[in-house]
Motif scaffolding. Structure first.
Motif, short mmCIF file in Angstrom:
data_model
loop_
_atom_site.label_atom_id
_atom_site.label_comp_id
_atom_site.label_asym_id
_atom_site.label_seq_id
_atom_site.Cartn_x
_atom_site.Cartn_y
_atom_site.Cartn_z
N THR A 204 -5.29 7.27 4.79
CA THR A 204 -5.80 6.14 4.01
C THR A 204 -5.05 6.03 2.68
N LEU A 205 -4.78 7.16 2.05
CA LEU A 205 -4.00 7.16 0.81
C LEU A 205 -2.62 6.57 1.05
N VAL A 206 -1.97 6.98 2.12
CA VAL A 206 -0.63 6.46 2.44
C VAL A 206 -0.69 4.95 2.67
N ALA A 207 -1.69 4.49 3.40
CA ALA A 207 -1.84 3.05 3.64
C ALA A 207 -2.05 2.29 2.33
N ALA A 208 -2.83 2.87 1.43
CA ALA A 208 -3.08 2.24 0.13
C ALA A 208 -1.81 2.22 -0.71
N VAL A 209 -1.07 3.31 -0.72
CA VAL A 209 0.19 3.39 -1.48
C VAL A 209 1.17 2.33 -0.96
N GLN A 210 1.25 2.18 0.35
CA GLN A 210 2.15 1.20 0.94
C GLN A 210 1.68 -0.22 0.65
N ALA A 211 0.37 -0.47 0.71
CA ALA A 211 -0.16 -1.80 0.42
C ALA A 211 0.07 -2.19 -1.03
N ALA A 212 0.01 -1.20 -1.93
CA ALA A 212 0.22 -1.47 -3.36
C ALA A 212 1.69 -1.49 -3.73
N GLY A 213 2.54 -1.00 -2.83
CA GLY A 213 3.98 -0.97 -3.11
C GLY A 213 4.37 0.02 -4.19
N VAL A 214 3.64 1.14 -4.29
CA VAL A 214 3.94 2.13 -5.33
C VAL A 214 4.54 3.41 -4.75
N GLU A 215 5.21 3.29 -3.62
CA GLU A 215 5.82 4.46 -2.98
C GLU A 215 6.77 5.19 -3.92
N ASN A 216 7.58 4.44 -4.66
CA ASN A 216 8.58 5.06 -5.52
C ASN A 216 7.96 5.89 -6.65
N ALA A 217 6.72 5.57 -7.04
CA ALA A 217 6.05 6.34 -8.09
C ALA A 217 5.78 7.77 -7.65
N LEU A 218 5.69 8.00 -6.34
CA LEU A 218 5.37 9.34 -5.83
C LEU A 218 6.58 10.16 -5.45
N VAL A 219 7.77 9.57 -5.57
CA VAL A 219 8.97 10.32 -5.19
C VAL A 219 9.92 10.53 -6.36
N ASN A 220 9.54 10.10 -7.56
CA ASN A 220 10.39 10.32 -8.72
C ASN A 220 10.70 11.80 -8.84
N VAL A 221 11.84 12.08 -9.42
CA VAL A 221 12.29 13.46 -9.55
C VAL A 221 11.23 14.33 -10.21
N GLY A 222 10.47 13.75 -11.09
CA GLY A 222 9.38 14.48 -11.71
C GLY A 222 9.83 15.27 -12.93
#
Length: 194
Positions: free
Chosen positions: A70-88
């Protein structure tokens, strides 16, 4: 022992990720010879670069976890995938499926509608801290009464009670180290206080 358990979980999750990557892809639409000003719908950014090896990042870990679909579906629906893969480094407080199930179905479905994309993105970025917060650092922040700054622009309070850690009153159930920081699994969705 905890390291062994984490390694086993990561191994199982990595297998799920590999299986997801082998799923069939939809074919691209054919184009004609005329030039158009259409906007491309192809997603770009770090989240969409294939990485066949190495330690997974926060998004890859969520994709690999059946408990976070559900979290993955929400991340994809919001288009914020790149926020979770930043180098950090970054710290993600990841609600599991049971946490999302506590939200009434009508509200959840409404948040997944395209017209509510910005509201959903705000809620999801409220689960990401642009800093490195392993468990020991969260405990220190709780002891000192410090709040954590989130990517949403808001702050969350970290507390400790009976050996358990809470973020804005939401209990942390487990922690996994990822290539770009930390993922803390939470039992509820952390809703921004406005």
């Amino acid at each position: 022992m905890k390291t062994l358990i984490k390694s086993l979980i990561l191994f199982v999750l990595f297998g799920c990720f590999v299986a997801c990557n082998n799923a069939t892809k939809s074919s691209e639409n054919a184009t004609n010879d005329t030039t158009t000003d259409e906007t491309s719908t192809k997603k770009t950014g770090q989240a969409f670069i294939k990485d066949e090896g190495g330690t997974p990042n926060a998004l890859q870990l969520a994709i690999q976890s059946e408990d976070h679909s559900t979290l993955v579906a929400a991340v994809q629906a919001a288009g914020v995938e790149n926020a979770l893969v930043n180098v950090g480094p970054l710290t993600v407080f990841a609600p599991n499926n049971a946490a999302f199930a506590k939200i009434d179905e009508a509200t959840l479905n409404s948040l997944l509608e395209p017209e509510n994309k910005s509201k959903l993105a705000f809620i999801l970025t409220h689960h990401v801290a642009p800093a490195n917060y392993p468990v020991d650092m969260l405990k220190k922040n709780a002891q000192k009464g410090r709040k954590l700054y989130m990517a949403s622009g808001k702050y969350v309070e970290v507390t400790e009670k009976d050996g358990d850690l809470f973020v804005d009153g939401v209990k942390i159930l487990g922690t996994v180290n990822v290539s770009n920081g930390w993922v803390h699994v939470t039992e509820d969705v952390i809703l921004p206080r406005e």
